[in-house]
Design an enzyme around this catalytic site. Structure first.
Site, PDB file in Angstrom:
ATOM      1  N   CYS A   1      14.239 -12.011  74.117  1.00  0.00           N
ATOM      2  CA  CYS A   1      14.822 -12.028  72.780  1.00  0.00           C
ATOM      3  C   CYS A   1      14.192 -10.927  71.930  1.00  0.00           C
ATOM      4  O   CYS A   1      12.976 -10.788  71.955  1.00  0.00           O
ATOM      5  CB  CYS A   1      14.573 -13.391  72.139  1.00  0.00           C
ATOM      6  SG  CYS A   1      15.032 -13.502  70.417  1.00  0.00           S
ATOM      7  N   PRO A   2      14.897 -10.137  71.170  1.00  0.00           N
ATOM      8  CA  PRO A   2      16.332 -10.224  70.926  1.00  0.00           C
ATOM      9  C   PRO A   2      17.187  -9.356  71.851  1.00  0.00           C
ATOM     10  O   PRO A   2      18.381  -9.246  71.630  1.00  0.00           O
ATOM     11  CB  PRO A   2      16.452  -9.715  69.479  1.00  0.00           C
ATOM     12  CG  PRO A   2      15.405  -8.643  69.405  1.00  0.00           C
ATOM     13  CD  PRO A   2      14.288  -9.095  70.316  1.00  0.00           C
TER      14      PRO A   2
END
Ligand code: SF4
Ligand code: SF4
Ligand code: SF4
Lengths: 81, 288
Positions: free
Chosen positions: A17-18
């Site tokens: 993430c992201p």
């Protein structure tokens, strides 16, 4: 799974993430409107958050398949250019 | 002429260690300052301070090094530019808030709007000690609701809509509390585990949830010399009117029962949290 004509698949288990969402988004951009992408993702944060981000981008989620090995496939239909 | 420091403090002027210098606290709500106000602050800091400001932990602005002799002129200049001075001392302080609801996709309530209402209702009200309100838009708790004397957290109550559900299973994974199970196309939510975060609905591709937004309140938090998490004493509050009734009852209870220089949590400990709970439960139910 016969109900979906999967056009392409993308594996986001190798990023965190992201970037998970970014990688999925880029793969969706490659598709035409209405085509279906299967996104291969890991349990935990990705499966908790990526579906929501895909929804917020306006795409249509069709199914989340549990592969029973700690990974999931999210089946998404591309909406809009 | 003797300087009335407590009057200056009430008006946001805080005495510095440097003689006849004050750090001037400005009035802000939920950390929102317009560009126009910033221009005024900039000019005052340049002309009367030392060319900088300090951002406080409660989303406020202070202009340090204002000279005693300039106080009246500074107040006039700020007022002209639409900037009000803040408060310090034993009264209701700056109301903090996140951008939940207005900008943040996770927001379950319009935190800024509520902060403005709380500010209009209570800001500066004299009490036995300082009293802090804080509003956060959802369970992510960016604005740390429980560190306030009166903390508000936005949330949603969710109810599954069977006819709109495609049984995809996304919500089961999106729920961080493990509150959702999907069996044979039917969703069940364990109310005991659900913390009203709303992640299920936000991630649901078909919006197969009825959501009712509302508030979770915590009482008696503080994060200074003493560390104490505010306690939740009430069920989920579904409307603003009830919330404001509860806030009124809380402030009135503190005004009536607090001793001079006693923080709210101390009052609650001394008088008994159960006594207070009876009071806010009545307010919650709308009983006199
Ligand atoms: S508390 Fe929730 S609504 Fe507020 S800024 Fe954080 S994530 Fe957004
Ligand atoms: S509101 Fe949050 S905790 Fe409750 S069921 Fe939905 S995702 Fe789970
Ligand atoms: S995410 Fe929505 S559509 Fe999917 S199983 Fe949950 S309620 Fe049903």
């Amino acid at each position: 799974m016969a109900d979906f004509q999967i056009k392409d698949t993308v594996d986001i288990t190798d990023v965190v993430c992201p970037v998970t969402f970014v990688k999925a988004k880029v793969a969706l951009e490659e598709l035409e409107e209405g085509e279906i992408l299967s996104i291969h993702m890991a349990d935990g944060e990705p499966v908790q958050n990526v579906p929501r981000s895909i929804k917020e981008e306006g795409h249509q989620i069709l199914k989340l398949l549990d592969n029973s090995d700690g990974t999931y496939d999210l089946i998404v239909r591309k909406v809009g250019e | 002429m003797a300087v009335d420091y407590s009057a200056l403090k009430a008006g946001g002027f805080m005495r510095q260690k440097q003689k006849d210098n004050f750090s001037l606290r400005l009035r802000t709500v939920g950390g929102t300052v317009t560009a126009e106000q910033l221009r005024t602050v900039q000019a005052v800091a340049d002309e009367f301070g030392e060319g900088y400001i300090h951002l406080t932990s409660r989303q406020g602005i202070e202009i340090p090094f204002i000279k005693l002799a300039d106080i009246e002129e500074v107040k006039r200049r700020l007022a002209e530019g639409g900037v009000e001075t803040g408060v310090c001392g034993p009264r209701v302080r700056t109301v903090t808030a996140c951008q939940g609801g207005r900008c943040c996709p996770s927001g379950c309530i319009d935190a800024l709007d509520l902060a403005e209402k709380l500010d209009a209702r209570y800001f500066g009200r004299e009490l036995n000690h300082k009293f802090k309100f804080g509003v956060t838009g959802c369970q992510n708790n960016c604005l740390k609701a429980e560190e306030n004397d009166f903390g508000v957290k936005g949330g949603v109550q969710v109810a599954w809509k069977e006819d709109a559900c495609i049984g995809c299973g996304v919500c089961v994974k999106a729920c961080r509390r493990g509150a959702i199970t999907l069996e044979e196309g039917k969703i069940t939510v364990d109310e005991e585990k659900c913390n009203n975060c709303g992640r299920c609905n936000r991630s649901c591709p078909t919006d197969a949830w009825d959501v009712t937004s509302g508030y979770m309140v915590s009482f008696g938090g503080t994060f200074g010399n003493n560390l104490k998490f505010g306690e939740g004493l009430l069920p989920f509050i579904r409307d603003e009117e009830t919330l404001l009734r509860v806030a009124d009852a809380t402030i009135d209870f503190f005004a009536e029962n607090g001793l001079p220089s006693e923080r709210f949590f101390k009052t609650l400990e001394r008088v008994g949290i159960d006594t207070f709970k009876v009071v806010v439960e009545k307010a919650y139910k709308g009983e006199e």
